[in-house]
Write a protein that holds these residues in place. Structure first.
Motif, PDB file in Angstrom:
ATOM      1  N   ALA A  93       0.848  -1.188   0.000  1.00 51.13           N
ATOM      2  CA  ALA A  93       0.000   0.000   0.000  1.00 51.13           C
ATOM      3  C   ALA A  93       0.884   1.239   0.000  1.00 51.13           C
ATOM      4  CB  ALA A  93      -0.919   0.010   1.213  1.00 51.13           C
ATOM      5  N   PHE A  94       0.582   2.178  -0.926  1.00 53.89           N
ATOM      6  CA  PHE A  94       1.238   3.469  -0.973  1.00 53.89           C
ATOM      7  C   PHE A  94       0.186   4.527  -0.702  1.00 53.89           C
ATOM      8  CE2 PHE A  94       3.908   0.788  -3.568  1.00 53.89           C
ATOM      9  CZ  PHE A  94       5.199   1.166  -3.206  1.00 53.89           C
ATOM     10  N   GLN A  95       0.396   5.325   0.334  1.00 51.44           N
ATOM     11  CA  GLN A  95      -0.560   6.371   0.711  1.00 51.44           C
ATOM     12  C   GLN A  95      -1.971   5.800   0.845  1.00 51.44           C
ATOM     13  OE1 GLN A  95       0.088   9.493   1.521  1.00 51.44           O
ATOM     14  NE2 GLN A  95       2.277   9.373   1.109  1.00 51.44           N
ATOM     15  N   GLY A  96      -2.073   4.602   1.386  1.00 52.61           N
ATOM     16  CA  GLY A  96      -3.366   3.979   1.600  1.00 52.61           C
ATOM     17  C   GLY A  96      -3.960   3.289   0.397  1.00 52.61           C
ATOM     18  N   GLU A  97      -3.310   3.385  -0.775  1.00 52.83           N
ATOM     19  CA  GLU A  97      -3.803   2.730  -1.986  1.00 52.83           C
ATOM     20  C   GLU A  97      -3.236   1.316  -2.067  1.00 52.83           C
ATOM     21  OE1 GLU A  97      -6.025   3.818  -4.121  1.00 52.83           O
ATOM     22  OE2 GLU A  97      -6.276   5.672  -2.982  1.00 52.83           O
ATOM     23  N   PRO A  98      -4.089   0.277  -1.954  1.00 52.26           N
ATOM     24  CA  PRO A  98      -3.577  -1.101  -1.926  1.00 52.26           C
ATOM     25  C   PRO A  98      -3.183  -1.603  -3.307  1.00 52.26           C
ATOM     26  CG  PRO A  98      -5.971  -1.122  -1.830  1.00 52.26           C
ATOM     27  CD  PRO A  98      -5.553   0.332  -1.808  1.00 52.26           C
ATOM     28  N   GLY A  99      -2.308  -2.595  -3.330  1.00 52.98           N
ATOM     29  CA  GLY A  99      -1.893  -3.238  -4.567  1.00 52.98           C
ATOM     30  C   GLY A  99      -1.448  -4.656  -4.292  1.00 52.98           C
ATOM     31  N   HIS A 100      -1.393  -5.457  -5.335  1.00 56.83           N
ATOM     32  CA  HIS A 100      -1.017  -6.866  -5.204  1.00 56.83           C
ATOM     33  C   HIS A 100      -0.143  -7.270  -6.390  1.00 56.83           C
ATOM     34  CE1 HIS A 100      -4.349  -7.080  -2.272  1.00 56.83           C
ATOM     35  NE2 HIS A 100      -5.051  -6.428  -3.190  1.00 56.83           N
ATOM     36  N   THR A 101       0.795  -8.137  -6.151  1.00 53.56           N
ATOM     37  CA  THR A 101       1.598  -8.694  -7.233  1.00 53.56           C
ATOM     38  C   THR A 101       2.105 -10.075  -6.821  1.00 53.56           C
ATOM     39  OG1 THR A 101       3.599  -8.444  -8.568  1.00 53.56           O
ATOM     40  CG2 THR A 101       3.666  -7.518  -6.367  1.00 53.56           C
ATOM     41  N   ARG A 102       2.275 -10.944  -7.813  1.00 51.68           N
ATOM     42  CA  ARG A 102       2.816 -12.271  -7.548  1.00 51.68           C
ATOM     43  C   ARG A 102       4.338 -12.248  -7.461  1.00 51.68           C
ATOM     44  NH1 ARG A 102       0.721 -12.306 -12.795  1.00 51.68           N
ATOM     45  NH2 ARG A 102       2.234 -12.489 -14.493  1.00 51.68           N
ATOM     46  N   GLY A 103       4.941 -11.095  -7.736  1.00 50.22           N
ATOM     47  CA  GLY A 103       6.393 -10.991  -7.746  1.00 50.22           C
ATOM     48  C   GLY A 103       6.966 -10.648  -6.387  1.00 50.22           C
ATOM     49  N   VAL A 104       8.255 -10.934  -6.226  1.00 49.67           N
ATOM     50  CA  VAL A 104       9.005 -10.615  -5.010  1.00 49.67           C
ATOM     51  C   VAL A 104      10.394 -10.136  -5.428  1.00 49.67           C
ATOM     52  CG1 VAL A 104       7.770 -12.291  -3.575  1.00 49.67           C
ATOM     53  CG2 VAL A 104       9.853 -12.992  -4.789  1.00 49.67           C
ATOM     54  N   PRO A 105      11.101  -9.424  -4.558  1.00 47.08           N
ATOM     55  CA  PRO A 105      12.494  -9.068  -4.864  1.00 47.08           C
ATOM     56  C   PRO A 105      13.351 -10.329  -4.976  1.00 47.08           C
ATOM     57  CG  PRO A 105      11.641  -7.755  -3.044  1.00 47.08           C
ATOM     58  CD  PRO A 105      10.650  -8.847  -3.283  1.00 47.08           C
ATOM     59  N   ALA A 106      14.291 -10.333  -5.902  1.00 47.47           N
ATOM     60  CA  ALA A 106      15.132 -11.509  -6.108  1.00 47.47           C
ATOM     61  C   ALA A 106      15.921 -11.913  -4.855  1.00 47.47           C
ATOM     62  CB  ALA A 106      16.075 -11.264  -7.286  1.00 47.47           C
ATOM     63  N   PRO A 107      16.437 -10.971  -4.039  1.00 48.97           N
ATOM     64  CA  PRO A 107      17.215 -11.384  -2.858  1.00 48.97           C
ATOM     65  C   PRO A 107      16.396 -12.083  -1.777  1.00 48.97           C
ATOM     66  CG  PRO A 107      17.672  -9.093  -3.453  1.00 48.97           C
ATOM     67  CD  PRO A 107      16.466  -9.515  -4.229  1.00 48.97           C
ATOM     68  N   LEU A 108      15.061 -12.047  -1.884  1.00 48.49           N
ATOM     69  CA  LEU A 108      14.226 -12.660  -0.850  1.00 48.49           C
ATOM     70  C   LEU A 108      14.488 -14.159  -0.744  1.00 48.49           C
ATOM     71  CD1 LEU A 108      11.951 -12.361   1.246  1.00 48.49           C
ATOM     72  CD2 LEU A 108      10.307 -12.734  -0.599  1.00 48.49           C
ATOM     73  N   ALA A 109      14.753 -14.823  -1.868  1.00 52.57           N
ATOM     74  CA  ALA A 109      14.970 -16.273  -1.845  1.00 52.57           C
ATOM     75  C   ALA A 109      16.153 -16.631  -0.957  1.00 52.57           C
ATOM     76  CB  ALA A 109      15.192 -16.786  -3.263  1.00 52.57           C
ATOM     77  N   GLU A 110      17.253 -15.908  -1.102  1.00 50.04           N
ATOM     78  CA  GLU A 110      18.437 -16.193  -0.292  1.00 50.04           C
ATOM     79  C   GLU A 110      18.187 -15.884   1.176  1.00 50.04           C
ATOM     80  OE1 GLU A 110      23.216 -15.049  -0.108  1.00 50.04           O
ATOM     81  OE2 GLU A 110      21.925 -14.227  -1.687  1.00 50.04           O
ATOM     82  N   ALA A 111      17.463 -14.798   1.444  1.00 51.58           N
ATOM     83  CA  ALA A 111      17.161 -14.445   2.834  1.00 51.58           C
ATOM     84  C   ALA A 111      16.281 -15.499   3.497  1.00 51.58           C
ATOM     85  CB  ALA A 111      16.482 -13.078   2.871  1.00 51.58           C
ATOM     86  N   VAL A 112      15.277 -16.007   2.748  1.00 52.29           N
ATOM     87  CA  VAL A 112      14.401 -17.045   3.295  1.00 52.29           C
ATOM     88  C   VAL A 112      15.181 -18.323   3.578  1.00 52.29           C
ATOM     89  CG1 VAL A 112      12.462 -18.574   2.740  1.00 52.29           C
ATOM     90  CG2 VAL A 112      12.291 -16.136   2.257  1.00 52.29           C
ATOM     91  N   SER A 113      16.080 -18.703   2.678  1.00 48.94           N
ATOM     92  CA  SER A 113      16.859 -19.935   2.882  1.00 48.94           C
ATOM     93  C   SER A 113      17.749 -19.833   4.111  1.00 48.94           C
ATOM     94  CB  SER A 113      17.701 -20.223   1.638  1.00 48.94           C
ATOM     95  OG  SER A 113      18.661 -19.213   1.433  1.00 48.94           O
ATOM     96  N   LYS A 114      18.173 -18.616   4.470  1.00 47.74           N
ATOM     97  CA  LYS A 114      19.037 -18.430   5.639  1.00 47.74           C
ATOM     98  C   LYS A 114      18.242 -18.319   6.933  1.00 47.74           C
ATOM     99  CE  LYS A 114      22.839 -16.039   3.258  1.00 47.74           C
ATOM    100  NZ  LYS A 114      23.579 -14.753   3.146  1.00 47.74           N
ATOM    101  N   ASP A 115      17.115 -17.612   6.887  1.00 48.73           N
ATOM    102  CA  ASP A 115      16.413 -17.230   8.122  1.00 48.73           C
ATOM    103  C   ASP A 115      15.212 -18.094   8.462  1.00 48.73           C
ATOM    104  OD1 ASP A 115      18.257 -15.249   8.053  1.00 48.73           O
ATOM    105  OD2 ASP A 115      16.866 -13.623   7.582  1.00 48.73           O
TER     106      ASP A 115
END
Length: 575
Positions: free
Chosen positions: A65-87
């Motif tokens: 949400a930006f300024q209260g305007e909601p949004g949705h996407t199936r995408g994620v930042p690429a570094p998230l995969a490595e962070a999830v595998s570690k944490d």
């Protein structure tokens, strides 16, 4: 006894041909429509049911949400995969893959300097070994464990392999070279059977380039913003298979802490909120907020509406049968009186009349089976492409059997009860409708008739509303002109401005071309490009999320987009 019932039923049909034909036709229309709707619903709910643990397979999606305007996407930042595998713990498999949309690919021809060129190939991703552990692909050639473990390797589906190498066996295809956009070269290291051979699936990918090709290439990492937390695209997806003791809620809680750890300060600075959620595998074919893999989806609300329509159509057909049969009861009154005089019980008479209804319904069902392929063909533009009718499908046979029994009981019980419960003495005196039950029976028949017309009027009004909505969508003012405008895509790999200007100057010479513009995309294009814009003409600066469209000085003129304030874009304007 059953033979006698059958003979009587056939004689009655032969004696009342028009009456029987009306009953058969009315039931067959309702059954045909219900059968087609069942095929659509069954098809839509049959996606991705063949995986080993579909209830434990989830996609990580983004809600923001930006300024209260909601949004949705199936995408994620690429570094998230490595962070999830570690944490994160308790995850059996973590799969990260990236869409790839090259403008062309080349397959070198053995013994020739030329190559076979394929324009804009689709359904290509960068993936690693964990992707093939996540989904039950059947390997035809190559080693599953090492096929995509190295840089510059590609696995092909059987259909794509036959397209590129039609004269080679699958084994001989291994080691062959494929070049994407003149810059990414890969050797064929494996062939897998198309996943849709195992069942209906939204995973429609046909080519799998090794993820190491991206990870070990500085230029590809930079072009895909692989190391930037601030870049999110729907092309980058993250999937996980949870352990048997892991709950989605616990994983989403940990994903929240990962966001705070890596992106929390940026969110505070730019005044936005972001949440990573787990979307179940069974939801991706129906949820338009996130989409699936750019393939046709279904709407659960629409499917429920279709099932309601099917129920109404069957109900109308049954009411019509009941009214016609009870209205024709007087013609069989003497037969009933004689049979009762000869000793027939009420249960025997009811069984006979239910048997006649079953026979009519069976004939109507057989007619519906013959009509269904024709209906699917006539309405093919409104029906999902993969919907097919086959009597070898056990679900279809079960539905037809259930429909046959249900319609027989629904349409036949009341007429059978009315016919078999007539007073013997009054019937033989030719006063079949005398007695205290007449008013109640007439009231019930009138209620059924009113209900039938009420449902029919509901359908008519609904059809009129849908027609008006379609007319509105076709004629509504979109805010820009769409008439006589052609959009031509220039390969994204060609970044030369001089090349683009040359294309424009060449097209201007084509007779009939009145105006041209160079732009990033047209207003109705798929996808979105957003950024944060800050407005400082206030004591407290206003930050909001805006969608961008890039174009030259002819962009507004060509699309006839009205300028409400300010000036147009001069040729020398820059961002």
């Amino acid at each position: 006894m059953f033979k006698n019932y059958l003979v009587i039923a056939l004689r009655n049909f032969a004696r009342n041909k028009i009456f029987s034909a009306i009953n058969v036709l009315g039931l067959s229309i309702g059954i045909s429509a219900s059968l087609v709707i069942f095929l659509i619903v069954q098809y839509s709910y049959s996606f991705d049911r063949f995986e080993a643990h579909p209830d434990r397979m989830f996609r990580v999606v983004s809600d923001f949400a930006f300024q209260g305007e909601p949004g949705h996407t199936r995408g994620v930042p690429a570094p998230l995969a490595e962070a999830v595998s570690k944490d994160l713990s308790g995850i059996d498999n973590l799969v990260s893959f990236r869409y790839y949309n090259p403008q062309k690919l080349e397959v070198p021809i053995t013994g020739s300097v030329k190559s076979e060129v394929f324009k804009q190939p689709a359904h290509i991703i960068f993936a690693d070994t964990r992707y093939f552990e996540f989904l039950p692909y059947h390997w035809i050639a190559g080693n599953k464990l090492s096929a995509v473990s190295q840089q510059g390797r590609v696995v092909l589906s059987a259909s794509r392999a036959k397209l590129y190498f039609p004269k080679l066996s699958f084994a001989d295809m291994l080691g062959k070279k494929i070049i994407y956009d003149d810059s990414v070269a890969a050797q064929v290291s494996g062939i897998v059977a198309d996943l849709d051979e195992q069942g209906k699936t939204d995973f429609n990918f046909k080519e799998f380039i090794s993820l190491a090709t991206v990870l070990q290439s500085t230029s590809l990492r930079n072009s895909m913003y692989w190391d930037q937390w601030g870049s999110t695209t729907s092309d980058q997806q993250l999937w996980m298979q949870l352990g048997s003791a892991t709950t989605p809620a616990s994983v989403e809680k940990k994903l929240k802490s990962i966001f705070i750890k890596y992106q929390g300060e940026d969110a505070k600075k730019n005044n936005y909120s972001w949440t990573y959620s787990l979307q179940p595998l069974k939801d991706i074919h129906f949820n338009p907020d996130y989409g699936n893999f750019d393939s046709p989806m279904a709407s659960k609300s629409s499917l429920r509406g279709l099932m309601l329509v099917a129920g109404f159509l069957i109900l109308i057909a049954c009411i019509n049968f009941i009214n016609l049969t009870t209205a024709n009861a007087a013609q069989r009154a003497k037969e009933i009186g004689v049979r009762k005089t000869m000793g027939s019980s009420m249960s025997q008479l009811m069984f006979q009349f239910l048997g006649e209804t079953f026979l009519v319904t069976f004939v109507a069902t057989a007619l519906s089976v013959a009509l269904t392929p024709v209906i699917l063909q006539v309405f093919s533009s409104f029906i999902p492409e993969g919907v097919h009718f086959s009597l070898t499908n056990p679900f279809i046979m079960a539905f037809l059997g259930l429909l046959l029994v249900s319609v027989t009981l629904l349409a036949g019980f009341y007429p059978a009860w009315v016919l078999s419960s007539s007073n013997t003495l009054e019937v033989l005196k030719n006063r079949a409708h005398a007695g205290t039950n007449t008013t109640r029976r007439v009231w019930l028949r009138q209620s059924l008739t009113v209900s039938q017309f009420l449902i029919a009027q509901f359908f008519v009004i609904g059809a009129m509303m849908v027609s008006k909505q379609i007319r509105f969508m076709l004629n509504a003012d979109l805010g820009f002109s769409k008439q006589a405008i052609i959009s031509i895509e220039i390969p994204s790999s060609d970044t030369s401005l001089s090349h683009k200007k040359y294309v424009l100057s060449a097209l201007r010479k084509v007779p009939g071309v009145q105006l041209m513009t160079m732009a990033h995309s047209v207003p109705s294009s798929y996808g979105w490009w957003t950024t944060i814009m800050e407005y400082r003409a206030r004591k407290i600066p206003l930050k909001t999320n805006v969608e961008l469209k890039a174009g030259d000085s002819h962009f507004l003129d060509l699309l006839q987009i009205p300028l409400l304030a300010g000036r147009d874009l001069p040729p020398l304007d820059t961002a």
